[in-house]
Structure formats: structure tokens, C-alpha cells
Design an enzyme around this catalytic site. Sequence first.
Site, mmCIF file in Angstrom:
data_model
loop_
_atom_site.group_PDB
_atom_site.id
_atom_site.type_symbol
_atom_site.label_atom_id
_atom_site.label_comp_id
_atom_site.label_asym_id
_atom_site.label_seq_id
_atom_site.Cartn_x
_atom_site.Cartn_y
_atom_site.Cartn_z
ATOM 1 N N SER A 127 0.603 -1.328 0.141
ATOM 2 C CA SER A 127 0.035 -0.164 0.075
ATOM 3 C C SER A 127 0.514 1.111 -0.195
ATOM 4 O O SER A 127 1.872 1.044 0.738
ATOM 5 C CB SER A 127 -0.719 -0.328 0.956
ATOM 6 O OG SER A 127 -1.537 1.413 1.558
ATOM 7 N N TYR A 152 -2.725 0.406 10.118
ATOM 8 C CA TYR A 152 -3.054 -0.286 9.092
ATOM 9 C C TYR A 152 -1.488 0.140 8.112
ATOM 10 O O TYR A 152 -0.487 -1.017 7.701
ATOM 11 C CB TYR A 152 -3.925 -0.235 8.106
ATOM 12 C CG TYR A 152 -4.291 -0.653 6.724
ATOM 13 C CD1 TYR A 152 -4.339 -1.258 6.794
ATOM 14 C CD2 TYR A 152 -4.012 0.081 5.528
ATOM 15 C CE1 TYR A 152 -4.134 -1.928 5.446
ATOM 16 C CE2 TYR A 152 -3.472 0.546 4.437
ATOM 17 C CZ TYR A 152 -4.116 -1.247 4.007
ATOM 18 O OH TYR A 152 -3.587 -1.507 3.055
ATOM 19 N N LYS A 156 1.563 -3.031 6.959
ATOM 20 C CA LYS A 156 2.138 -2.657 5.606
ATOM 21 C C LYS A 156 3.968 -3.049 5.540
ATOM 22 O O LYS A 156 4.482 -3.387 4.603
ATOM 23 C CB LYS A 156 1.527 -1.614 4.380
ATOM 24 C CG LYS A 156 0.132 -2.192 4.196
ATOM 25 C CD LYS A 156 -0.265 -3.935 3.789
ATOM 26 C CE LYS A 156 -1.737 -4.347 3.729
ATOM 27 N NZ LYS A 156 -1.752 -5.792 2.980
#
Length: 344
Positions: A127, A152, A156
Amino acid sequence: MKRILVTGGAGFIGSHTVVELLNSNYEVVIADDLSNSSMEVLNGIEHITGQYPIFEKIDLKCKNSVSELFNKYTNIESVIHFAAHKAVGESVQNPLKYYENNLSPLVYILQELHSLQRPIHFIFSSSCTVYGDTSISPITEDAEVKSAASPYGNTKQIGEEILKDTCKSNNFLNVISLRYFNPIGAHPSNNIGELPQGKPQNLVPFITQTAAGLHNSLTVHGDDYPTPDGTCIRDYIDVVDLAKAHVLALKRLINGENKENYEVFNLGTGKGSSVKEVIQSFEKMSAMSLTYKVGPRRYGDVVTAFANTSKAEKILGWKSKTSLDKSILKAWNWEKKIRNIKNK
């Protein structure tokens, strides 16, 4: 036929990638816990491709279940790893859920691949959040990786670090991390699209659900950012364009064209659009007025993020082709289908 394991293959990006893989004559095994998807997605895939994919309902957070999966399918040559929670806002509210779900399965899968002691190709669903709150756009793959703005994004970052470290110790593993910007849209056949469970955390499905009457209004999280219209700017990439990039990345690894055993590519359009511009695009393509209000900023949101995609264009031969307007229209057509809306 080359057998590909696609974790999270019933999800939004995963299902569209499965379509492209099947259409390219790969055999696909989907592993998904259906926590943010539905078995109906498999029917949609079959309608498009004429093939019902092999499917295993599995909780990849369970190490024994991952081992059983690899014991059952011993001839897996490649893995595309999508399975992860993906909402920035939810990750801020429930970080431990994200650390467990987004990292444990990755480790368990890599342990199984390491035990095979044979060449494996691995595509990681990464991402643009790995770049953190960068002040420079368009963002290149060489941009400084700053502290993640959300749990989040941190998962990643950590996921990529796990893969890089594993590649250093395992000469059989070849990895490409694809750093997505903001996937939107639906398949043009209208057989698969985004199916968020509960209240959507991403802008476009919230827009289409609001227009469909599921929400009274849309909240724009802040209009006082240092951007032309005060709202955050993102790079919205069509999900079908995104899916095609996975096939090209996989072919690069299968053909041995990668220069290193760990490579990274940005996937976006190279153009930023603000939240208000996305709303205006929807209103234009749907011929509707959308009810929205401005709320406070949302913790974890970066101000501006859009991609420099020249590396993917040059090396993978990939470039996005679908305009924001067309992607928005596909998302709205999909929403109308699943809500059985005929008059809007």
C-alpha cells in the site's frame, strides 16, 4: 497449468485478480475466511470466466490451518497474498486486530514456503500507506519511508520488512511488493465489485451507498487541509487496471526477469483527485446530487498521496487506462445492481 494460491481471493482486489489469472490460463486456489466477502463472489467469477475457482474457506491466522492448506495443495508455484484488513480508521480504533490479522498469516505462509525448498514466486499486496505522511507527490518507490500514519500502514511496512528479511535468507523466494494507491470501480460485466461488510471505510463505496439510500449523508473528514479545495488528495486507480498489473508482475517472476529477489512497484494513475472532486465526478456520472457534510479530520489520514508510476510503466509494461469518471460509473452501476435499484 501453473497453480497460484490467492489469499483473500474473494475480496475486492483479489476477485478481480482471480479473473485476470483465470483468463490468462492459470489455475487458481482461493483461500479466504469470507470475513469481508461472500461466496456469491465465486459465482460472479464463474459468470465472467466460465470457470468456478477452487476455494478453501480458511482462517489464515491459524497456523495449523495454513499447514493443512499446503499439505493439500503440494504443487503451488506462486502466491498472491491479499488477505488483510484494510481500513485506516478502523486500524486506529482497533490496532491489535490489524497486527494479528495482517501479520500472522504472512509469517505462517512464508514458513510453509520456506519448508518447500524450491523456487516460489510471491506477490505482496502492499500500500501507498507505507510512505507515511510524505510531503512530496508524486511519490516514487525511492521516497523516504516515514513513520506510518496508522496501524494499517504500519502492518504494510512491517510486512515488507518481513519479506525483505526472508528474501535475504531464502534464495528460493522471489517477491514483488505492489504498492497500491486507492482502488475503486468494479468489473465492467457487473458480476463482481466491492462488497464491504458493515459501514464502508473507503470513500467511493460510501458515496455509492449514500446515493443508494443506505446512509443519510456522507461525511467529508476535514476541509481545511493545505490543498486547493481543502480536502485530502488521493490517487484513485481502477480495480481492473490494478488486477492486470498482478498478472504482469507474476509473469516477470515466472520468466525470471526480476533483477533482484525483492522488488517494489507503485500502482496508481499518477494523478491526484481530492475528496470533493470525487464527489463531483459521482454527481456528474450519476446525474444525482449527493448529500454530504464536513466533519473533523480523521486521525491517520495523510494530506496528499499520488503515485509516480514510471517504474511500473517501464519495467512491467503496465499503465492505468481507466479514467476516474469511468471507474466511478462502474462502481455506481455495481451498487445499483446489488441494491436492485432501477430508477436512478
